[in-house]
Enzyme design. Structure first.
Site, short mmCIF file in Angstrom:
data_model
loop_
_atom_site.label_atom_id
_atom_site.label_comp_id
_atom_site.label_asym_id
_atom_site.label_seq_id
_atom_site.Cartn_x
_atom_site.Cartn_y
_atom_site.Cartn_z
N ARG A 45 6.38 -1.32 -3.13
CA ARG A 45 7.37 -1.03 -2.09
C ARG A 45 8.72 -0.78 -2.77
NH1 ARG A 45 11.29 -3.68 0.68
NH2 ARG A 45 11.51 -3.30 2.91
N LYS A 70 15.91 -5.83 -6.60
CA LYS A 70 16.13 -7.25 -6.30
C LYS A 70 16.98 -7.93 -7.36
CE LYS A 70 12.55 -7.69 -2.91
NZ LYS A 70 11.22 -8.12 -2.50
N1 PMM Z 1 11.12 -7.14 0.38
C1 PMM Z 1 12.09 -6.90 1.28
C2 PMM Z 1 11.77 -6.61 2.61
N2 PMM Z 1 10.48 -6.52 3.02
N3 PMM Z 1 8.19 -6.67 2.52
C3 PMM Z 1 7.20 -6.91 1.65
N4 PMM Z 1 5.91 -6.86 2.04
N5 PMM Z 1 7.47 -7.22 0.33
C4 PMM Z 1 8.73 -7.31 -0.14
O1 PMM Z 1 8.90 -7.61 -1.33
C5 PMM Z 1 9.81 -7.07 0.77
C6 PMM Z 1 9.49 -6.74 2.12
C7 PMM Z 1 13.51 -6.97 0.80
O2 PMM Z 1 14.43 -6.31 1.54
P1 PMM Z 1 14.98 -4.77 1.32
O3 PMM Z 1 14.08 -3.88 2.09
O4 PMM Z 1 16.32 -4.81 1.93
O5 PMM Z 1 14.98 -4.48 -0.12
#
Ligand code: PMM
Length: 281
Positions: A250, A208
């Protein structure tokens, strides 16, 4: 032991993997590789939440994700579906997904919580203050940890009111969602308060902007830190999240985070690598 959720984006415009996994077969192969590297859960998503991203029609989203969900479930992997759409959540759970990961915490689609309640899937309720197009305008807090915790508590209560048993709920303070640079660090610093709320806590820092910003200014890479450096930063934040009591992290680079968690687990004696069944060596 902290679980690793590996990211499988099936979008043509994801900021973090450049849409490299847009094709279903490629996404499935990528997911299986992440599983082999140690991912306990694969999070399949077909709509980018990148700042400024356009919404995707649920039918387009389902066309992207369902073949990937089916193939990964058939391979025996625990799959979560990253969606804000109740229809996509239901279709993915019907295809075998075990977790619905809604970055809007059930706020984007009024049918989401009742739909999840009608299944036996777990649900991730992430802190969210609005769609990507304008989420930074809402990043105004007096005390980010207190406000995010209160807003998450309200979502947990909404889930309970919709008929979702508390044991099925996972909360996520939503790093990068409606939070600017330093607000993300404050949120992470307050992680113990989210853990104390009760439900399992998921943390997503992977690749990020706030991590890139922390590394920027280093002459080694010029203006934009490389993906490798952002993955190393992700592994560090994932270890710290694990030590603060996160249930899962994640991440895109599963191998780096797994190595970091295994080494940190040796230090603390929590044996992150227990799943391998290996003994002392
Ligand atoms: N970040 C992204 C997408 N989905 N879901 C959860 N629960 N927590 C997160 O921090 C999160 C998410 C950001 O998008 P990316 O998959 O493109 O990195």
């Amino acid at each position: 032991m902290t679980l690793i959720m590996g990211v499988v984006n099936v979008t043509p415009d994801s900021f973090s993997d450049g849409g490299r996994h847009a094709d279903a077969d490629t996404a499935v192969a990528h997911g299986l590789a992440l599983h082999a590297q140690g991912a306990d859960i694969l999070d399949v998503g077909g709509e980018s939440t990148r700042p400024g991203a356009e919404r995707v029609d649920p039918r387009v989203e389902q066309g992207r994700v369902l073949p990937v969900v089916r193939a990964l479930v058939d391979a025996g992997v625990v799959v979560s579906i990253d969606t804000m759409n109740a229809s996509t959540a239901l279709a993915a759970v019907t295809a075998g997904a075990r977790i619905v990961n809604d970055v809007s915490g059930g706020m984007a689609d009024p049918e989401m919580l009742s739909t999840v309640a009608s299944t036996d899937a777990d649900v991730v309720l992430q802190h969210w203050r609005g769609h990507s197009a304008d989420m930074y305008a809402r990043a105004v807090y007096d005390d980010v940890v207190t406000e995010v915790a209160a807003e998450l508590r309200a979502r947990v209560e909404a889930a309970a009111a919709a008929g979702i048993a508390p044991a099925r709920v996972i909360v996520d303070p939503g790093i990068g969602f409606g939070k600017r640079g330093e607000q993300n660090w404050q949120t992470l610093r307050g992680l113990d308060r989210f853990v104390a709320m009760g439900p399992r806590v998921l943390i997503g820092t992977s690749r990020k902007r706030f991590l890139a910003d922390a590394l920027a200014g280093d002459p080694a890479d010029g203006a934009e830190p490389s993906e490798a450096r952002r993955d190393l930063a992700t592994a560090v934040t994932s270890v710290l999240a694990a030590q603060a009591g996160a249930w899962a992290v994640r991440v895109h680079d599963v191998a780096a985070t797994r190595d970091a968690l295994v080494v940190a687990g040796r230090w603390t004696g929590s044996r992150q690598d227990d799943r391998s069944g290996s003994r002392e060596g």
